[in-house]
Design a protein around this motif. Structure first.
Motif, PDB file in Angstrom:
ATOM      1  N   HIS A 210       1.181  -1.380   0.252  1.00  0.00           N
ATOM      2  CA  HIS A 210      -0.214   0.293   0.220  1.00  0.00           C
ATOM      3  C   HIS A 210       1.177   1.041   0.123  1.00  0.00           C
ATOM      4  CE1 HIS A 210      -3.474  -2.541   0.190  1.00  0.00           C
ATOM      5  NE2 HIS A 210      -3.162  -2.956   1.522  1.00  0.00           N
ATOM      6  N   ARG A 211       0.213   2.658  -0.538  1.00  0.00           N
ATOM      7  CA  ARG A 211       1.053   3.101  -0.834  1.00  0.00           C
ATOM      8  C   ARG A 211       1.333   3.943   1.276  1.00  0.00           C
ATOM      9  NH1 ARG A 211       1.177   6.194  -5.189  1.00  0.00           N
ATOM     10  NH2 ARG A 211       0.148   5.212  -6.670  1.00  0.00           N
ATOM     11  N   LEU A 212       2.302   4.653   1.343  1.00  0.00           N
ATOM     12  CA  LEU A 212       2.563   5.120   2.039  1.00  0.00           C
ATOM     13  C   LEU A 212       1.746   6.390   2.892  1.00  0.00           C
ATOM     14  CD1 LEU A 212       6.791   5.007   2.586  1.00  0.00           C
ATOM     15  CD2 LEU A 212       4.727   3.973   3.795  1.00  0.00           C
ATOM     16  N   PRO A 213       1.149   6.445   4.821  1.00  0.00           N
ATOM     17  CA  PRO A 213       0.595   7.736   5.314  1.00  0.00           C
ATOM     18  C   PRO A 213       0.990   8.316   4.459  1.00  0.00           C
ATOM     19  CG  PRO A 213       1.504   5.388   6.776  1.00  0.00           C
ATOM     20  CD  PRO A 213       2.395   5.362   5.651  1.00  0.00           C
ATOM     21  N   SER A 214      -0.220   9.394   4.219  1.00  0.00           N
ATOM     22  CA  SER A 214       0.041  11.085   4.101  1.00  0.00           C
ATOM     23  C   SER A 214       0.797  11.779   5.233  1.00  0.00           C
ATOM     24  CB  SER A 214      -1.226  11.785   3.238  1.00  0.00           C
ATOM     25  OG  SER A 214      -2.221  11.023   1.955  1.00  0.00           O
ATOM     26  N   ILE A 215       1.776  12.703   4.257  1.00  0.00           N
ATOM     27  CA  ILE A 215       2.192  13.360   5.345  1.00  0.00           C
ATOM     28  C   ILE A 215       2.409  14.651   4.950  1.00  0.00           C
ATOM     29  CG2 ILE A 215       3.894  11.918   7.394  1.00  0.00           C
ATOM     30  CD1 ILE A 215       6.365  13.106   5.575  1.00  0.00           C
ATOM     31  N   SER A 216       3.065  16.148   5.591  1.00  0.00           N
ATOM     32  CA  SER A 216       2.737  17.319   4.870  1.00  0.00           C
ATOM     33  C   SER A 216       3.800  17.255   4.296  1.00  0.00           C
ATOM     34  CB  SER A 216       2.156  18.681   5.737  1.00  0.00           C
ATOM     35  OG  SER A 216       3.558  18.826   6.924  1.00  0.00           O
ATOM     36  N   LYS A 217       4.246  18.632   3.195  1.00  0.00           N
ATOM     37  CA  LYS A 217       5.370  18.947   2.769  1.00  0.00           C
ATOM     38  C   LYS A 217       6.221  19.075   3.349  1.00  0.00           C
ATOM     39  CE  LYS A 217       4.668  19.993  -1.942  1.00  0.00           C
ATOM     40  NZ  LYS A 217       4.639  20.443  -2.793  1.00  0.00           N
ATOM     41  N   THR A 218       6.437  20.477   5.196  1.00  0.00           N
ATOM     42  CA  THR A 218       6.868  20.294   5.520  1.00  0.00           C
ATOM     43  C   THR A 218       7.039  19.856   6.746  1.00  0.00           C
ATOM     44  OG1 THR A 218       5.295  21.224   6.635  1.00  0.00           O
ATOM     45  CG2 THR A 218       6.133  23.287   5.819  1.00  0.00           C
TER      46      THR A 218
END
Length: 715
Positions: A210-218
Motif C-alpha cells: 500500500h501507499r505510505l501514509p500521507s504527510i505534509s510537505k513540511t
C-alpha cells in the motif's frame, strides 16, 4: 545555342492551412509564378508579401482554399520544376491544436493477452506502418489506419508480450523509423519499443504493498542520490553495485563495520529518497563492458527505465522489475520515492521520436524557425502545446500508478508553463493526495511569455508545487556561480536580513506557505559545500570548515520549509573540486563509504538533529499565518549572531518557547535571553539532548564560535 534556365534553390513550408512561405536562395528570380499540387489537384499561389536579405528571398504566399493535411504536396515553378512542400509553422498554431489534439488515454501499445492495440499521434504523416519483430529474423509491417484527430491505430490479435516494434512514418516527403514515444519498455540502448505484459514485471508482494501514509510537505525531509553513486564504491558492501538492486540489500556494511546502503538510508530519519533520472537516457552505452558515467539529464525514452542500472539490459522486462524492486524496498522501510524527471528537452532533437513523427511540433522555435535553446542543450520542449502537455501529464500519471512513485522533481521547470504544471499537480493529486511536486524554478531564456513561466518569482500561481529556494542557498553559503560571493556561514554579515526571511519560509515575499520552499545548500549541481568551503577558506583547519558546514546544515534542518539533503553532505562529501561532475566518472561521484566511516560522529549528530526536527512541530510549521504569529528574531547587539525565536507553540509542540542561536564568527558571543525564566539547553556543541543538557542559572547564554545552540522552555 539555347539557354537553359538553371533551377533555383528553394525550400517551401506550410505555415497555416492556407499560407505558404518560399525560401529562395537568390537575390532575385525575375518574373516567376508558383502553384501547389498534390496527386489530384492544383492550387494557385498568390503573393502576400516578400522579404529580402542575406542573399535570400522570402515569398509569403497563400492559396484560396485550405490544404488538408495527410497528403504529399509539391511546389511547382514557372518552368515545371518541383519542390517538396514541408509542414512548417502550421504545427505550432493554435488552429492545429484545435483540430488535431487527441484526448484519448490509449496512445502507445495497449496490451492484453488476446490482442494489442498500437496507436500513435501523427497528423502530418501521409503514411504510417507498424513494424513488428514477431520472431528472431522475422519482421512484418502492418499498415495503420488514420483517425479524425491524426491518430493512427491498429489492433492485432494474439499475445504480443515481448514483441519488439517501431513505427515507419512517411512525413515531409521522407520516411523515418521511430520508436513509440509512449513506449513503456525498450530494447538495449532504446533501439526499439517492446510490448510488455506489465503484470509479469511486478515483484513479489507488489500488489499488496500500500501507499505510505500521507504527510505534509513540511514534515518531509528529502535525500537526493544518484543510482550508481549510491553503491558503486568498492567498499560499499553492496553486491549489486551501480544497479537498481543496490537499494534493496539490507545488512550491508563498509569500512570499520560502518552501516551502508538501505540500512543507512533507513537510519537517517529522512522521509523521501529523490533519485536522479532513472528513465532511459542517451549518454551511457547499456551494453558497454565498463559503462561510461552520466547523471542522466539527456532523456531518450521518458516512460521506460534506464538499462545500465539493470542487471540485464538485454532483457526489456528486467529493468522494469528491478526498478519496482527498488521502490518496494524503500516503501517497506517507510521511505517515499521521488523521481527526477526531465521533460524540458530531449537528448538530441533531430533523433528524437517526437521530431521523427511530428516534425517541428514538440519543440519551441523562434520566429525565424530556429530551435530555442533556453535549456543550454540545443532544444526546449513546448509544454504549452496540447500534445506535449498531454505527454507530460500521461507520463507522470503512468509512473505514479504503475510504479507507485510518490513525487516528481522537474528539471529546469522554468522552461514549462504554469498551466501545464498546475494540471499535472491536479491530475497527480487525484491519484495520490500527498504527491510531492518540486522543481527548479529558474527563469529560463525560452520563447514563452514571462507571465506564463513556471518560475520561482511566480510561485504563488503554482500553489501545489515547491521550488528549490536559491535565495536560501545563496544567503547561507554564497552565490554558486562565483566563489567571490561569500555566504552567512563564511562570516558575511550582509546576508543576515535576507537569511531571516529565508528561515521563515520566504512567506513574506516568494511563497504562499513554507511547504513551497525547498531549503538546500547543496545538490548534485555545482561544488559540494565541502569543496566550496575548501576554495573560499583554503588555509583554515579542517575542524573549522566542518563547523561551518554543520552550521549550514542546521539552517536547512531548523528553518521553516522543506529540508533537502544531497547524499553524503552529512559526511562532508567531496568531488575533489569538480563543480559539474555530470560525466566525471565514479571516482569523483561515488558515495565514499570510507569517508562516512571516518566521520561517523558527525553523521550521528546529523541523525539526531533530524530526529529533533521530527519531534518538534515548531520547526515544521505548515501555514504562513502561523509562522507570522509564532516566529520572530531576538533584537540583540551582538554582531554575527542570529537568534531565531519560536514563541507560544505549546499548542503544537512539547516545548513552549524555543530559541536557536547561530554564531557566524570565530569568537564566542554572549546573548541575553528574554524574561527571567531559566532556559534549558537542548543542543550545544556536539551534544543533543531533547530532555535537556542543563538549565541556565540566568537568562544569558554564550554561543561558541561557528556554532548553533538551542534553548527551550517546556510547556
Amino acid at each position: 545555342m539555347q539557354n537553359v534556365k538553371k533551377p533555383i534553390q528553394l525550400e517551401a513550408y506550410l505555415d497555416t492551412f492556407s499560407k505558404v512561405t518560399l525560401v529562395i536562395h537568390a537575390d532575385d528570380i525575375g518574373e516567376s509564378s508558383f502553384f501547389v499540387k498534390d496527386d489530384t489537384k492544383v492550387y494557385p499561389l498568390l503573393k502576400l508579401a516578400e522579404e529580402r536579405g542575406d542573399g535570400r528571398l522570402l515569398l509569403h504566399m497563400y492559396v484560396q482554399e485550405e490544404l488538408p493535411l495527410g497528403k504529399d504536396y509539391f511546389i511547382v515553378g514557372s518552368h515545371g520544376e518541383t519542390y517538396p512542400l514541408n509542414t512548417g509553422a502550421i504545427v505550432r498554431t493554435e488552429e492545429f491544436d484545435k483540430r488535431f489534439a487527441y484526448d484519448g488515454a490509449d496512445l502507445g501499445a495497449v496490451y492484453t493477452p488476446e490482442w494489442t492495440q498500437f496507436k500513435v499521434w501523427a497528423p502530418t504523416a501521409t503514411n504510417l506502418r507498424l513494424k513488428v519483430w514477431e520472431s528472431p529474423g522475422a519482421v512484418k509491417e502492418y499498415p495503420m489506419e488514420r483517425g479524425i484527430r491524426g491518430e493512427w491505430h491498429i489492433k492485432l490479435p494474439g499475445d504480443f508480450h515481448l514483441k519488439e516494434y517501431c513505427y515507419i512514418v512517411r512525413v515531409n516527403h521522407q520516411t523515418n523509423e521511430a520508436v513509440d514515444p509512449y513506449a513503456k519498455a525498450v530494447t538495449a540502448n532504446g533501439r526499439r519499443g517492446v510490448v510488455m505484459n506489465l503484470a509479469k514485471t511486478d515483484p513479489e508482494n507488489w500488489k499488496r504493498a500500500h501507499r505510505l501514509p500521507s504527510i505534509s510537505k513540511t514534515d518531509s525531509i528529502i535525500y537526493e542520490v544518484h543510482v550508481r553513486d549510491f553503491s558503486i564504491h568498492p567498499e560499499s558492501g553492496i553486491q549489486s553495485k551501480g544497479k537498481f538492486l543496490g537499494f534493496t540489500e539490507g545488512g550491508t556494511t563498509g569500512p570499520n563495520g560502518t552501516v551502508t546502503g538501505l540500512d543507512y538510508l533507513t537510519s537517517l530519519g529522512i522521509t523521501h529518497v529523490e533519485l536522479l533520472p532513472v528513465n532511459d537516457f542517451g549518454s551511457v552505452d547499456e551494453l558497454g563492458k565498463y559503462p561510461n558515467y552520466n547523471w542522466g539529464y539527456d532523456p531518450v525514452h521518458y516512460n521506460a527505465p534506464e538499462g545500465s542500472y539493470s542487471t540485464d539490459p538485454i532483457d526489456p522486462a528486467c529493468r522494469i522489475k528491478e526498478l519496482k524492486q527498488l521502490i518496494l524496498a524503500l516503501h517497506e522501510r517507510g521511505l517515499r520515492v521521488i523521481f527526477d524527471v526531465v521533460y524540458n528537452h530531449t537528448y538530441i532533437r533531430e533523433a528524437s521520436s517526437f521530431e521523427k513523427i511530428v516534425p517541428g511540433y514538440y519543440f519551441r522555435y523562434d520566429r525565424g524557425g530556429n530551435p530555442i535553446n533556453g535549456t543550454g542543450v540545443g532544444n526546449d520542449t513546448a509544454s504549452e502545446r496540447a500534445m506535449m502537455r498531454k505527454f507530460m501529464i500521461d507520463s507522470v500519471k503512468y509512473w505514479a500508478t504503475e510504479y507507485k512513485v510518490d513525487g516528481f522533481r522537474f528539471d529546469l521547470m522554468g522552461i514549462h508553463d504554469i498551466e501545464t504544471m498546475n494540471l499535472i499537480q491536479k491530475e497527480l493529486s487525484n491519484i495520490n493526495p500527498s504527491i510531492f511536486l518540486l522543481g527548479e524554478g529558474w527563469n529560463m531564456n525560452t520563447l514563452l511569455d514571462e507571465n506564463k513561466k513556471a518560475k520561482i518569482d511566480l510561485a504563488k500561481k503554482l500553489p501545489g508545487i515547491s521550488f528549490f529556494n536559491d535565495r536560501f542557498r545563496d544567503t547561507v553559503k554564497g552565490n554558486v556561480f562565483t566563489t567571490s560571493r561569500e555566504g552567512w556561514i563564511d562570516g558575511n554579515p550582509s546576508q543576515t536580513i535576507d537569511l531571516k526571511e529565508c528561515m521563515t519560509g520566504n512567506c513574506n515575499s516568494l511563497f504562499l506557505d513554507p511547504g513551497q520552499s525547498i531549503n538546500y545548500i547543496e545538490c548534485h549541481d555545482n561544488h559540494t559545500l565541502w569543496d566550496r568551503l575548501s576554495i573560499i577558506h583554503p588555509h583554515e583547519e579542517e575542524q573549522i570548515r566542518r563547523r561551518r558546514q554543520r552550521l549550514g546544515m542546521a539552517f536547512v534542518l531548523l528553518s521553516q520549509g522543506v529540508p533537502f539533503i544531497h547524499a553524503g553532505q552529512e559526511f562532508f562529501r567531496t568531488k575533489f573540486g569538480d563543480p559539474n561532475s555530470y560525466q566525471s566518472g565514479d571516482t569523483v561521484n561515488r558515495l565514499d563509504w570510507m569517508r562516512k566511516a571516518h566521520y561517523e560522529n558527525d553523521v550521528h549528530f546529523f541523525r539526531k538533529l533530524i530526529q529533533l526536527r521530527k519531534n518538534h512541530a515548531a520547526f515544521r510549521i505548515r501555514f504562513s499565518e502561523q509562522i507570522k504569529k509564532h516566529v520572530s528574531f531576538l533584537e540583540n547587539e551582538q554582531d554575527g549572531v542570529i537568534a531565531y525565536w519560536i514563541r507560544s507553540v505549546q499548542s503544537i509542540d512539547s516545548w513552549k518557547e524555543i530559541i536557536v542561536l547561530f554564531n557566524q564568527t570565530l569568537e564566542e558571543r554572549t546573548v541575553k535571553l528574554p524574561g527571567e525564566t531559566k532556559w534549558i539547553i537542548a543542543v550545544e556543541g556536539d551534544r543533543i539532548n531533547e530532555a535537556g543538557l542543563y538549565k541556565l542559572d540566568e537568562p544569558r547564554i554564550t554561543v561558541s564560535p561557528l556554532s548553533f545552540t538551542i534553548v527551550f522552555l517546556p510547556s
